[in-house]
Design a protein around this motif. Sequence first.
Motif, PDB file in Angstrom:
ATOM      1  N   GLY A  69       1.465  -1.469  -0.287  1.00 34.76           N
ATOM      2  CA  GLY A  69       0.006  -0.367  -0.225  1.00 34.76           C
ATOM      3  C   GLY A  69       0.286   1.248   0.271  1.00 34.76           C
ATOM      4  O   GLY A  69       1.810   1.522   0.436  1.00 34.76           O
ATOM      5  N   SER A  70      -0.372   2.347   0.064  1.00 38.34           N
ATOM      6  CA  SER A  70       0.271   3.994   0.184  1.00 38.34           C
ATOM      7  C   SER A  70      -0.219   4.530   0.449  1.00 38.34           C
ATOM      8  O   SER A  70      -1.670   4.185   0.364  1.00 38.34           O
ATOM      9  CB  SER A  70       0.078   4.120  -2.080  1.00 38.34           C
ATOM     10  N   ASN A  71      -0.398   5.810   1.198  1.00 33.88           N
ATOM     11  CA  ASN A  71      -1.161   6.494   1.210  1.00 33.88           C
ATOM     12  C   ASN A  71      -1.446   7.692   0.699  1.00 33.88           C
ATOM     13  O   ASN A  71      -2.583   9.067   1.804  1.00 33.88           O
ATOM     14  CB  ASN A  71       0.028   7.071   2.184  1.00 33.88           C
ATOM     15  N   GLY A  72      -1.319   7.556  -0.659  1.00 31.24           N
ATOM     16  CA  GLY A  72      -2.110   8.612  -1.449  1.00 31.24           C
ATOM     17  C   GLY A  72      -2.951   9.290  -1.930  1.00 31.24           C
ATOM     18  O   GLY A  72      -4.334   7.960  -0.582  1.00 31.24           O
ATOM     19  N   PRO A  73      -3.307   9.564  -2.490  1.00 27.31           N
ATOM     20  CA  PRO A  73      -5.070   9.971  -2.669  1.00 27.31           C
ATOM     21  C   PRO A  73      -6.235   8.905  -3.418  1.00 27.31           C
ATOM     22  O   PRO A  73      -5.354   8.000  -3.733  1.00 27.31           O
ATOM     23  CB  PRO A  73      -5.532  11.438  -4.471  1.00 27.31           C
ATOM     24  N   GLN A  74      -6.696   8.534  -3.413  1.00 26.70           N
ATOM     25  CA  GLN A  74      -7.651   6.706  -3.000  1.00 26.70           C
ATOM     26  C   GLN A  74      -8.759   7.694  -3.929  1.00 26.70           C
ATOM     27  O   GLN A  74      -9.525   9.025  -4.023  1.00 26.70           O
ATOM     28  CB  GLN A  74      -8.121   6.663  -2.113  1.00 26.70           C
ATOM     29  N   PRO A  81      -0.798  -2.552  -7.203  1.00 30.21           N
ATOM     30  CA  PRO A  81      -0.483  -4.091  -6.951  1.00 30.21           C
ATOM     31  C   PRO A  81       0.268  -3.156  -5.741  1.00 30.21           C
ATOM     32  O   PRO A  81       0.446  -2.619  -4.806  1.00 30.21           O
ATOM     33  CB  PRO A  81       1.875  -3.335  -7.574  1.00 30.21           C
ATOM     34  N   GLY A  82       0.578  -5.087  -4.828  1.00 29.46           N
ATOM     35  CA  GLY A  82       1.239  -4.955  -2.956  1.00 29.46           C
ATOM     36  C   GLY A  82       1.890  -5.637  -3.132  1.00 29.46           C
ATOM     37  O   GLY A  82       2.861  -6.253  -4.317  1.00 29.46           O
ATOM     38  N   PRO A  83       2.495  -4.977  -2.236  1.00 31.00           N
ATOM     39  CA  PRO A  83       4.241  -5.920  -1.693  1.00 31.00           C
ATOM     40  C   PRO A  83       3.971  -7.173  -1.230  1.00 31.00           C
ATOM     41  O   PRO A  83       3.365  -7.318  -0.761  1.00 31.00           O
ATOM     42  CB  PRO A  83       4.374  -4.827  -0.825  1.00 31.00           C
ATOM     43  N   ALA A  84       5.168  -7.691  -2.062  1.00 28.43           N
ATOM     44  CA  ALA A  84       4.802  -9.738  -1.672  1.00 28.43           C
ATOM     45  C   ALA A  84       4.712  -9.515  -0.176  1.00 28.43           C
ATOM     46  O   ALA A  84       5.760  -9.302   0.614  1.00 28.43           O
ATOM     47  CB  ALA A  84       6.241  -9.730  -1.617  1.00 28.43           C
ATOM     48  N   PRO A  85       4.648 -10.724   0.511  1.00 30.86           N
ATOM     49  CA  PRO A  85       4.511 -11.018   1.991  1.00 30.86           C
ATOM     50  C   PRO A  85       5.377 -11.900   2.101  1.00 30.86           C
ATOM     51  O   PRO A  85       5.888 -12.319   1.057  1.00 30.86           O
ATOM     52  CB  PRO A  85       3.174 -11.789   1.786  1.00 30.86           C
ATOM     53  N   PRO A 171     -12.566 -12.469   4.172  1.00 32.94           N
ATOM     54  CA  PRO A 171     -12.413 -12.987   5.728  1.00 32.94           C
ATOM     55  C   PRO A 171     -11.588 -11.989   6.273  1.00 32.94           C
ATOM     56  O   PRO A 171     -10.872 -10.762   5.386  1.00 32.94           O
ATOM     57  CB  PRO A 171     -11.555 -13.868   6.764  1.00 32.94           C
ATOM     58  N   VAL A 172     -12.213 -10.658   7.115  1.00 36.35           N
ATOM     59  CA  VAL A 172     -11.826  -8.835   7.333  1.00 36.35           C
ATOM     60  C   VAL A 172     -10.114  -8.687   8.696  1.00 36.35           C
ATOM     61  O   VAL A 172     -10.131 -10.385   9.336  1.00 36.35           O
ATOM     62  CB  VAL A 172     -12.932  -8.881   8.472  1.00 36.35           C
ATOM     63  N   LEU A 173      -9.661  -9.007   8.355  1.00 32.24           N
ATOM     64  CA  LEU A 173      -8.157  -8.762   8.774  1.00 32.24           C
ATOM     65  C   LEU A 173      -8.279  -6.967   9.246  1.00 32.24           C
ATOM     66  O   LEU A 173      -8.541  -6.005   8.723  1.00 32.24           O
ATOM     67  CB  LEU A 173      -6.769  -9.248   8.171  1.00 32.24           C
ATOM     68  N   ILE A 174      -6.989  -6.916  10.506  1.00 32.42           N
ATOM     69  CA  ILE A 174      -6.762  -5.664  10.662  1.00 32.42           C
ATOM     70  C   ILE A 174      -5.751  -5.194  10.475  1.00 32.42           C
ATOM     71  O   ILE A 174      -4.555  -5.616  10.979  1.00 32.42           O
ATOM     72  CB  ILE A 174      -7.147  -5.556  12.374  1.00 32.42           C
ATOM     73  N   SER A 175      -5.850  -4.088   9.510  1.00 33.13           N
ATOM     74  CA  SER A 175      -4.282  -3.278   9.238  1.00 33.13           C
ATOM     75  C   SER A 175      -4.329  -2.013   9.628  1.00 33.13           C
ATOM     76  O   SER A 175      -5.334  -1.516  10.475  1.00 33.13           O
ATOM     77  CB  SER A 175      -4.536  -3.288   7.732  1.00 33.13           C
ATOM     78  N   ALA A 176      -3.191  -0.941   9.472  1.00 30.69           N
ATOM     79  CA  ALA A 176      -2.726   0.246  10.129  1.00 30.69           C
ATOM     80  C   ALA A 176      -2.085   0.884   8.444  1.00 30.69           C
ATOM     81  O   ALA A 176      -2.052   0.351   7.275  1.00 30.69           O
ATOM     82  CB  ALA A 176      -2.358   0.962  10.969  1.00 30.69           C
ATOM     83  N   GLY A 208      -9.730   2.080   2.817  1.00 34.30           N
ATOM     84  CA  GLY A 208      -9.345   3.294   3.154  1.00 34.30           C
ATOM     85  C   GLY A 208      -7.082   3.373   2.418  1.00 34.30           C
ATOM     86  O   GLY A 208      -7.356   1.964   1.355  1.00 34.30           O
ATOM     87  N   GLY A 209      -6.595   3.772   3.300  1.00 33.88           N
ATOM     88  CA  GLY A 209      -5.537   3.913   3.408  1.00 33.88           C
ATOM     89  C   GLY A 209      -4.580   3.001   4.108  1.00 33.88           C
ATOM     90  O   GLY A 209      -2.981   2.960   4.460  1.00 33.88           O
ATOM     91  N   VAL A 210      -5.013   2.045   4.513  1.00 31.97           N
ATOM     92  CA  VAL A 210      -4.924   0.618   4.772  1.00 31.97           C
ATOM     93  C   VAL A 210      -3.162  -0.339   4.060  1.00 31.97           C
ATOM     94  O   VAL A 210      -3.780  -0.484   3.314  1.00 31.97           O
ATOM     95  CB  VAL A 210      -5.426  -0.128   5.551  1.00 31.97           C
ATOM     96  N   ALA A 211      -2.116  -0.454   4.897  1.00 37.30           N
ATOM     97  CA  ALA A 211      -1.166  -1.114   4.472  1.00 37.30           C
ATOM     98  C   ALA A 211      -1.853  -2.617   4.311  1.00 37.30           C
ATOM     99  O   ALA A 211      -2.548  -3.382   4.691  1.00 37.30           O
ATOM    100  CB  ALA A 211       0.274  -1.228   5.152  1.00 37.30           C
ATOM    101  N   ALA A 212      -1.652  -3.248   2.596  1.00 29.98           N
ATOM    102  CA  ALA A 212      -2.027  -4.249   1.815  1.00 29.98           C
ATOM    103  C   ALA A 212      -1.025  -5.021   2.018  1.00 29.98           C
ATOM    104  O   ALA A 212      -0.077  -5.164   0.570  1.00 29.98           O
ATOM    105  CB  ALA A 212      -2.431  -4.400   0.732  1.00 29.98           C
ATOM    106  N   PRO A 213      -0.814  -5.995   2.267  1.00 26.76           N
ATOM    107  CA  PRO A 213       0.859  -6.811   2.333  1.00 26.76           C
ATOM    108  C   PRO A 213       0.453  -8.366   1.461  1.00 26.76           C
ATOM    109  O   PRO A 213       0.651  -8.724   1.827  1.00 26.76           O
ATOM    110  CB  PRO A 213       1.613  -7.462   4.051  1.00 26.76           C
ATOM    111  N   VAL A 214       0.155  -7.386   0.409  1.00 26.99           N
ATOM    112  CA  VAL A 214      -0.135  -8.939  -0.309  1.00 26.99           C
ATOM    113  C   VAL A 214       0.372  -9.160  -1.863  1.00 26.99           C
ATOM    114  O   VAL A 214       1.152  -8.042  -1.968  1.00 26.99           O
ATOM    115  CB  VAL A 214      -1.448  -8.897  -1.039  1.00 26.99           C
TER     116      VAL A 214
END
Length: 447
Positions: A69-74, A81-85, A171-176, A208-214
Amino acid sequence: MRGARPINADVPVKAPRQEAARPRPELKPAPAPPPVRRRRRRQAAWAPKLIAALVLVAIGFIVLAIVGGSNGPQEEVAAVPGPAPSAAREGGSGSGDPQSAEALGFPGFATGNTTRVGGADPTANAAAVALAAFPSRTADQRPAAVTLVDEDDWAGGIAAAVLMAAPVRAPVLISAAGEAPAITAEAVAALAPRGDDSTAGAGAIAIGGVAAPVAGKVTRVAAGSAAAEAARIARLRDRLTGSAPAHIVLASAAQPAFAMPAAGWAARSGDPVLFAAADSLPAETAAYLQRHPGVPVYVLGPSSAISSEVVREAAAIGNAVKRVAGESPVANAIALARYRDGRFGWNVNDPGHGFVVARDEQPLDAAAAAPLSASGTWGPLLLTDDAATLPAELRSYFLDVKPGYTDNPTRAFYNHVWVIGDQEAIDVNQQAEANQLAELTRIGGES
């Protein structure tokens, strides 16, 4: 296949209050959801090292509880693309570290009729529940996607529970923002979602702007007020399923405890959850109702949470509107568990069901636990309002649906209760009482 009538089929059912609606609309901006008290998080540096053990325990967890993820405009919805886990760590079984198992949310105490998901916070509980529902030892045990919500976004989490319903089953997971918690990142690595046709190729849906480590595609839903986020999630649900919803749930944006039971129902049914203010229908909610004017709307909560004025505004759009309500959060959850109107509602008024119990002060646990309402021993989310004592209304309800047998216990119906949270949330004594109330009991015959 179930037999004829259950032992206590004749127990009187207390019908929840319904309210028909009269039209009268006025649209107002949606308020921000209220903050909720955050319980402490016990994250630790060793959490990433235990993911291999976490997956193995998840398999045993299911066998124990389900048995047979990115924290820029949505943009509103965008593929990025997301980072590799990180890879799951080898070794480190964690068998000698009880504190590690507790922080990861797996049960330190289970009984014959209850299983505790004992995480210190919703982040740990969500990871444990996701791996219990999706053990992920083979490709067909993995979810196509996960949904990631912010640790402060209880309303987004409850609305996102609809994406756990078929065909998406995320499923729902919690990120930031910035970086996902270690437990979430390692759970994602174990689940290894890769996307498929049901998710439009996305391995994650980020609210929202949460990190998505996928690895691969991430579908993002823009942040906003409770009403705005929920309406965007509902529209995403429509696009992914290719169909209109069968029903719509309207929940309180101001009183989260009254909204919590909607998460389990959304995960089980695929009915989206929208939000209303106490005395007005937000414009974003009204706009979604206008897209589906013939779809029945069920208002969840008493008039103190969502007023009759709001009911009339929703009905003026062209939707049939009914209220499902209890005067307290505990009674409100039971009302939805008992309720039936056609194909809407759990209609759990007899033995032979799963139940999920969470604390009313931790609304994000409703989203974390939602997969338990849509897999295994499917069942409604119920609430307790005290760590030490089972509420009288909940005890009475469990007694009403307590299973019994006359001659052969192997042909009886069984109840199972999932307890969400550690002992600060729900004490072991309360779990023991729930176990006793869920226990199969002999009725009549020779003693």
